[in-house]
Scaffold this motif. Structure first.
Motif, PDB file in Angstrom:
ATOM      1  N   TRP A   1       1.552  24.603  -6.707  1.00  0.00           N
ATOM      2  CA  TRP A   1      -0.079  24.949  -6.945  1.00  0.00           C
ATOM      3  C   TRP A   1      -0.643  23.795  -6.125  1.00  0.00           C
ATOM      4  O   TRP A   1      -0.781  23.133  -5.925  1.00  0.00           O
ATOM      5  CB  TRP A   1      -0.313  24.253  -9.063  1.00  0.00           C
ATOM      6  N   LEU A   2      -1.685  25.259  -5.592  1.00  0.00           N
ATOM      7  CA  LEU A   2      -2.811  24.130  -4.977  1.00  0.00           C
ATOM      8  C   LEU A   2      -4.140  24.358  -4.742  1.00  0.00           C
ATOM      9  O   LEU A   2      -4.460  25.755  -5.040  1.00  0.00           O
ATOM     10  CB  LEU A   2      -2.076  24.836  -3.153  1.00  0.00           C
ATOM     11  N   LEU A   3      -4.686  23.420  -4.900  1.00  0.00           N
ATOM     12  CA  LEU A   3      -6.286  23.274  -4.792  1.00  0.00           C
ATOM     13  C   LEU A   3      -6.609  23.011  -3.483  1.00  0.00           C
ATOM     14  O   LEU A   3      -6.275  21.602  -3.000  1.00  0.00           O
ATOM     15  CB  LEU A   3      -6.771  22.280  -5.561  1.00  0.00           C
ATOM     16  N   ASP A   4      -7.286  23.962  -2.839  1.00  0.00           N
ATOM     17  CA  ASP A   4      -8.092  24.031  -0.949  1.00  0.00           C
ATOM     18  C   ASP A   4      -9.410  23.775  -1.823  1.00  0.00           C
ATOM     19  O   ASP A   4      -9.762  24.429  -2.131  1.00  0.00           O
ATOM     20  CB  ASP A   4      -7.773  24.724  -0.774  1.00  0.00           C
ATOM     21  N   LEU A   5     -10.126  22.059  -1.251  1.00  0.00           N
ATOM     22  CA  LEU A   5     -11.521  21.399  -1.870  1.00  0.00           C
ATOM     23  C   LEU A   5     -12.407  21.987  -0.088  1.00  0.00           C
ATOM     24  O   LEU A   5     -12.372  21.305   0.457  1.00  0.00           O
ATOM     25  CB  LEU A   5     -11.637  20.683  -2.120  1.00  0.00           C
ATOM     26  N   HIS A   6     -13.572  22.884  -0.467  1.00  0.00           N
ATOM     27  CA  HIS A   6     -14.083  23.439   1.133  1.00  0.00           C
ATOM     28  C   HIS A   6     -15.365  23.111   0.398  1.00  0.00           C
ATOM     29  O   HIS A   6     -16.362  23.075  -0.338  1.00  0.00           O
ATOM     30  CB  HIS A   6     -13.841  24.858   1.709  1.00  0.00           C
ATOM     31  N   SER A   7     -16.624  23.574   1.851  1.00  0.00           N
ATOM     32  CA  SER A   7     -17.947  23.906   1.263  1.00  0.00           C
ATOM     33  C   SER A   7     -18.361  24.459   2.586  1.00  0.00           C
ATOM     34  O   SER A   7     -17.609  25.126   3.946  1.00  0.00           O
ATOM     35  CB  SER A   7     -18.660  22.444   1.602  1.00  0.00           C
TER      36      SER A   7
ATOM     37  N   LEU B   1     -17.426  17.932   3.317  1.00  0.00           N
ATOM     38  CA  LEU B   1     -17.304  16.274   2.596  1.00  0.00           C
ATOM     39  C   LEU B   1     -16.620  16.536   1.480  1.00  0.00           C
ATOM     40  O   LEU B   1     -16.692  15.281   0.746  1.00  0.00           O
ATOM     41  CB  LEU B   1     -18.348  15.548   3.051  1.00  0.00           C
ATOM     42  N   CYS B   2     -17.841  17.055  -0.062  1.00  0.00           N
ATOM     43  CA  CYS B   2     -17.517  16.739  -0.691  1.00  0.00           C
ATOM     44  C   CYS B   2     -16.137  16.299  -1.725  1.00  0.00           C
ATOM     45  O   CYS B   2     -15.789  16.237  -2.618  1.00  0.00           O
ATOM     46  CB  CYS B   2     -18.054  18.325  -1.024  1.00  0.00           C
ATOM     47  N   GLY B   3     -14.947  17.647  -0.688  1.00  0.00           N
ATOM     48  CA  GLY B   3     -13.378  17.768  -1.457  1.00  0.00           C
ATOM     49  C   GLY B   3     -13.073  16.016  -0.974  1.00  0.00           C
ATOM     50  O   GLY B   3     -12.211  15.764  -1.621  1.00  0.00           O
ATOM     51  N   ALA B   4     -13.173  15.135   0.416  1.00  0.00           N
ATOM     52  CA  ALA B   4     -12.855  13.663   0.805  1.00  0.00           C
ATOM     53  C   ALA B   4     -13.699  13.067  -0.094  1.00  0.00           C
ATOM     54  O   ALA B   4     -12.554  11.913  -1.178  1.00  0.00           O
ATOM     55  CB  ALA B   4     -13.672  13.768   2.057  1.00  0.00           C
TER      56      ALA B   4
END
Length: 321
Positions: free
Chosen positions: A132-138, A48-51
């Motif tokens: 450039w790509l930033l992929d946000l996960h947990s 959920l953090c990336g959202a």
């Protein structure tokens, strides 16, 4: 048992449609040329953090001053089924969306049967248009944030320039399939204009994971030059990480064996350092899992999704910047 969730899923209602014809995908292009920067969240529906970070970006109306900015809400179907009583079930519906990239042989062998396969095909042209790509996960387990750069040196150098307060990890991915951050140009040494970073912002349910995601987003956007640093809200930023932090280079990964119910000898977490080679970490299909060398660093040890073919733990060496 994993800790309880401290955060709830954000209301993404106004942002689910997108503006590109692909649900959940937004794109804006400035008059001035520059990089095509993509930020992705919800590759896994329970992360959920990336959202939350993307919702903040979208609700503030941040727009590129140069180049193109794309924002992707990836696995919308899994996210829609998030249940706070069973928060880990909605990681994906049929197949892990973060194992379906690269040359994707499933497009030709008749195994593309799930919603994640369809979604990967929808997202493919947007991913391949980006620079450039930033992929946000947990993460499944509590532990320090990780910045996963892949094995290429120029990705690690860009990640160091961000100054994130996270452990930097250079790794080759998973045997189970190719990650989004390694797709196409992002996995080729000669494509030096391309940069991809996967940030594991902490435990899935930790409030602190949202702060880490916003900090990563702020630093990534500023370094990319798609916006000016002054465009980014100050409260997104956290303290910078140490300038001399080592890079953890993954040398070995332990994959869960068929018919195995692996166990660890104690609750390990990312960043744990084991002084001696041959130290017992756990058991995998009744075989001992031991450290391969002295001063070995553990990366993302987890039993929560320890299915055959999944990564159980990675071993890394710390190298000087």
């Amino acid at each position: 048992m994993p800790p309880p969730f401290e955060i709830s899923p954000p209301d993404m209602g106004p942002w689910l449609a997108g503006n590109t014809g692909t649900p959940g995908v937004w794109r804006w292009t400035a008059a001035e040329p520059g990089r095509h920067v993509m930020v992705s969240a919800l590759v896994h529906g329970n992360e959920l953090c990336g959202a939350w970070a993307v919702r903040e970006l979208l609700s503030r109306g941040l727009r590129p001053r140069r180049g193109t900015l794309s924002v992707v809400l990836a696995n919308l179907e899994a996210f829609a089924r998030f249940d706070p009583q069973r928060p880990h079930v909605s990681r994906y519906l049929h197949t892990d969306l973060n194992r379906l990239w690269g040359d994707m042989p499933w497009r030709h062998d008749g195994t593309a049967t799930g919603s994640e396969h369809r979604r990967a095909l929808e997202l493919l042209p947007h991913v391949e248009a980006s620079d450039w790509l930033l992929d946000l996960h947990s993460m499944h387990e509590p532990g320090p944030p990780l910045a996963l750069t892949g094995p290429l040196a120029h990705h690690a150098a860009h990640a160091a320039a961000l100054g994130l307060g996270a452990l930097r990890v250079a790794d080759g991915g998973h045997k189970a399939g190719v990650r989004l951050r390694d797709h196409g140009r992002y996995g080729r040494a000669e494509a030096r204009e391309a940069f991809a970073l996967l940030v594991e912002c902490g435990y899935h349910g930790a409030r602190s994971s949202v702060d880490v995601a916003l900090d990563a987003l702020a630093r990534f956007l500023a370094l990319s030059a798609v916006v000016d640093a002054t465009d980014i809200p100050r409260h997104w930023r956290q303290d910078a990480g140490p300038a001399d932090a080592p890079l953890l280079v993954v040398t070995d990964a332990v994959t869960v064996a068929p018919d195995s119910v692996p166990v660890f000898v104690q609750p390990w977490k990312s960043g744990d350092r084991i002084a001696k080679a041959g130290t017992l970490i756990g058991w995998n299909a009744a075989l001992p899992v031991t450290t391969p060398y002295d001063d070995c660093v553990l990366v993302m040890p987890t039993l929560l999704h320890a299915r055959p073919g999944a990564t159980l733990v990675r071993f890394a060496r710390a190298t000087l910047p």
